[in-house]
Design a protein around this motif. Structure first.
Motif, PDB file in Angstrom:
ATOM      1  N   GLY A  47       0.958  -1.311   0.055  1.00 27.86           N
ATOM      2  CA  GLY A  47      -0.170  -0.078   0.019  1.00 27.86           C
ATOM      3  C   GLY A  47       0.876   1.693   0.210  1.00 27.86           C
ATOM      4  N   MET A  48       1.857   1.347  -0.384  1.00 24.16           N
ATOM      5  CA  MET A  48       2.743   2.325  -0.680  1.00 24.16           C
ATOM      6  C   MET A  48       2.028   3.333  -1.197  1.00 24.16           C
ATOM      7  SD  MET A  48       4.898   1.735   1.302  1.00 24.16           S
ATOM      8  CE  MET A  48       5.877   0.389   2.291  1.00 24.16           C
ATOM      9  N   PRO A  49       2.433   5.056  -1.195  1.00 26.42           N
ATOM     10  CA  PRO A  49       2.096   5.876  -2.050  1.00 26.42           C
ATOM     11  C   PRO A  49       1.819   5.575  -3.938  1.00 26.42           C
ATOM     12  CG  PRO A  49       2.322   6.312  -0.008  1.00 26.42           C
ATOM     13  CD  PRO A  49       2.946   5.094   0.115  1.00 26.42           C
ATOM     14  N   GLY A  50       1.835   6.674  -4.467  1.00 26.33           N
ATOM     15  CA  GLY A  50       1.798   6.444  -5.833  1.00 26.33           C
ATOM     16  C   GLY A  50       1.966   5.327  -6.367  1.00 26.33           C
ATOM     17  N   THR A  51       1.745   4.483  -5.921  1.00 23.22           N
ATOM     18  CA  THR A  51       1.826   2.402  -6.677  1.00 23.22           C
ATOM     19  C   THR A  51       0.414   2.816  -7.374  1.00 23.22           C
ATOM     20  OG1 THR A  51       1.187   1.688  -4.832  1.00 23.22           O
ATOM     21  CG2 THR A  51       3.699   1.773  -5.114  1.00 23.22           C
ATOM     22  N   LEU A  52       0.170   1.192  -8.481  1.00 24.07           N
ATOM     23  CA  LEU A  52      -0.604   1.265  -8.436  1.00 24.07           C
ATOM     24  C   LEU A  52      -0.755  -0.192  -8.987  1.00 24.07           C
ATOM     25  CD1 LEU A  52      -0.555   3.706 -12.161  1.00 24.07           C
ATOM     26  CD2 LEU A  52      -1.948   4.192 -10.503  1.00 24.07           C
ATOM     27  N   PRO A  53      -2.514  -0.838  -8.989  1.00 23.25           N
ATOM     28  CA  PRO A  53      -2.864  -1.862  -8.949  1.00 23.25           C
ATOM     29  C   PRO A  53      -3.071  -2.046 -10.694  1.00 23.25           C
ATOM     30  CG  PRO A  53      -4.863  -0.412  -7.942  1.00 23.25           C
ATOM     31  CD  PRO A  53      -3.539   0.445  -8.405  1.00 23.25           C
ATOM     32  N   VAL A  54      -2.194  -3.744 -10.772  1.00 27.07           N
ATOM     33  CA  VAL A  54      -2.577  -3.735 -12.882  1.00 27.07           C
ATOM     34  C   VAL A  54      -3.520  -5.532 -11.889  1.00 27.07           C
ATOM     35  CG1 VAL A  54      -1.884  -5.469 -14.933  1.00 27.07           C
ATOM     36  CG2 VAL A  54      -1.124  -3.499 -13.575  1.00 27.07           C
ATOM     37  N   VAL A  55      -4.690  -5.676 -12.650  1.00 22.37           N
ATOM     38  CA  VAL A  55      -5.551  -6.890 -12.635  1.00 22.37           C
ATOM     39  C   VAL A  55      -4.926  -8.816 -12.646  1.00 22.37           C
ATOM     40  CG1 VAL A  55      -7.905  -8.583 -13.542  1.00 22.37           C
ATOM     41  CG2 VAL A  55      -7.494  -5.926 -12.840  1.00 22.37           C
ATOM     42  N   ASN A  56      -4.887  -9.345 -12.101  1.00 20.08           N
ATOM     43  CA  ASN A  56      -3.782 -10.915 -12.686  1.00 20.08           C
ATOM     44  C   ASN A  56      -5.463 -11.399 -13.550  1.00 20.08           C
ATOM     45  OD1 ASN A  56      -3.211 -13.662 -12.266  1.00 20.08           O
ATOM     46  ND2 ASN A  56      -2.522 -13.437 -10.355  1.00 20.08           N
TER      47      ASN A  56
END
Length: 378
Positions: A47-56
């Motif tokens: 949950g670090m700021p600036g990171t983005l999720p990508v769906v598996n």
């Protein structure tokens, strides 16, 4: 004379999807029961700021397998949402899940009980991410860990392991269609069979890869209106599911018989005391402040992909059960025991291809002597 009460039970089942990587990052999915803590963590699942999720993508395919096996309608467009609530093992302070537009809806599971065949409706099947794991420590362990503190005072500690945080999780929500402890257990066992048949989950309850949450209420027999319900969280075995549900049915029936009222709340289950305990008042959907996840676009599933997944499904337990009874002349009991495991069912069919022994004798030997030997061997 006090009225008789009928239980009304719905289940929310959380199943980890055993993909190679997590739901929204490339961290490996590892067994948290024997891995070093916090060794499969990256800035995304921490949950670090600036990171983005990508769906598996594989997690979506695994979810499609389960949804189609449960005869759900697949929504070609679904939306991820933020569910806002604070837990120390949820690093972002919110969970990425699906709410108003889930992946799949309106399914069913046919179960076999002592009173006959029942159909339990499945309200929704949706994807989300798992939380981390908390380990609460006190007593001698806490003293040892406090030795570095200025006053060397015993204090309780809670350790956080994020290896499980972000692991793909499938939530399967039933309608409140169950009216006995037996039905709740058989439904839960049926879902576990499905998850194992389509090869998305090991079904290993001891490792916590499947967890149950039971919504339980009671009402006077003959009444149609639902009573106030409680939600019993994080039941990790069929035994706990049965005992917690039985306790709540008895408790609520007594409360109403004595002229009281049941509070809608979230409960935990104490395995040692064998009783429920209050955790918090029951949240409603608005308490979580759901809104569409801004870092993920809508999930669009190609109809051709759905068709490929459907064609790749194995023969499922209910169909196999019916066929074993009609084709091999097995008893309902023997057929039901054989189809609990896809590997056992396949073994039976391979052995039944021989003319040296009748299929019924073979089935009786497997569910009797062979299962007994397997249990003795652990």
């Amino acid at each position: 004379m006090s009225p008789a009460y009928e239980p009304v039970i719905g289940l929310e089942v959380h199943a980890e999807l055993q993909t190679q990587s997590k739901m929204f990052c490339t961290c490996r999915v590892i067994d948290p029961t024997d891995a070093e803590p916090n060794t499969a963590v990256c800035p995304v699942c921490a949950g670090m700021p600036g990171t983005l999720p990508v769906v598996n993508r594989m997690a979506v395919e695994f979810a499609l397998r389960v949804a189609l096996a449960l005869e759900c309608t697949i929504n070609e467009t679904s939306v991820f949402a933020r569910k806002n609530y604070f837990y120390p093992d949820l690093p972002k302070g919110y969970q990425i899940t699906q709410y108003e537009q889930p992946l799949a809806e309106h399914g069913r599971l046919i179960i076999h009980t002592s009173t006959g065949e029942r159909t339990i409706r499945v309200r929704r099947v949706h994807l989300e991410e798992d939380t981390g794991k908390l380990t609460h420590m006190s007593g001698a362990t806490a003293v040892a860990m406090a030795e570095g503190s200025p006053d060397n005072t015993e204090r309780p500690y809670t350790l956080v392991d994020l290896n499980r945080a972000g692991v793909p999780l499938l939530e399967i929500v039933s309608e409140p269609d169950m009216h006995s402890i037996e039905e709740a257990r058989v439904y839960a066992e049926g879902l576990r069979e499905i998850l194992r048949y389509v090869e998305v989950n090991s079904g290993d309850m001891e490792k916590g890869v499947i967890r149950f949450e039971a919504n339980v209420s009671v009402r006077p027999v003959g009444e149609l209106e639902l009573g106030k319900r409680v939600e019993i969280k994080n039941l990790n075995s069929f035994r706990a599911l049965e005992r917690a549900t039985a306790f709540e049915i008895e408790r609520q029936s007594k409360v109403l018989s004595d002229g009281g009222h049941v509070d809608q709340e979230t409960l935990g289950w104490d395995d040692i005391k064998e009783q429920t305990y209050s955790q918090r008042s029951k949240e409603e959907a608005h308490d979580y402040r759901y809104f569409p996840e801004p870092d993920l676009p809508p999930l669009v599933v190609d109809p051709a992909w759905i068709d490929r997944v459907r064609l790749g499904l194995p023969e499922l337990p209910h169909a196999k059960y019916k066929r074993f009874v009609s084709e091999y002349g097995l008893t309902e009991y023997a057929a039901s025991r054989l189809v609990e495991s896809r590997r056992v069912a396949d073994y039976f069919e391979q052995a039944a291809g021989s003319d040296s022994v009748s299929a019924r004798s073979l089935a009786n030997w497997i569910v009797g002597e062979l299962f007994a030997l397997a249990n003795l061997a652990g």
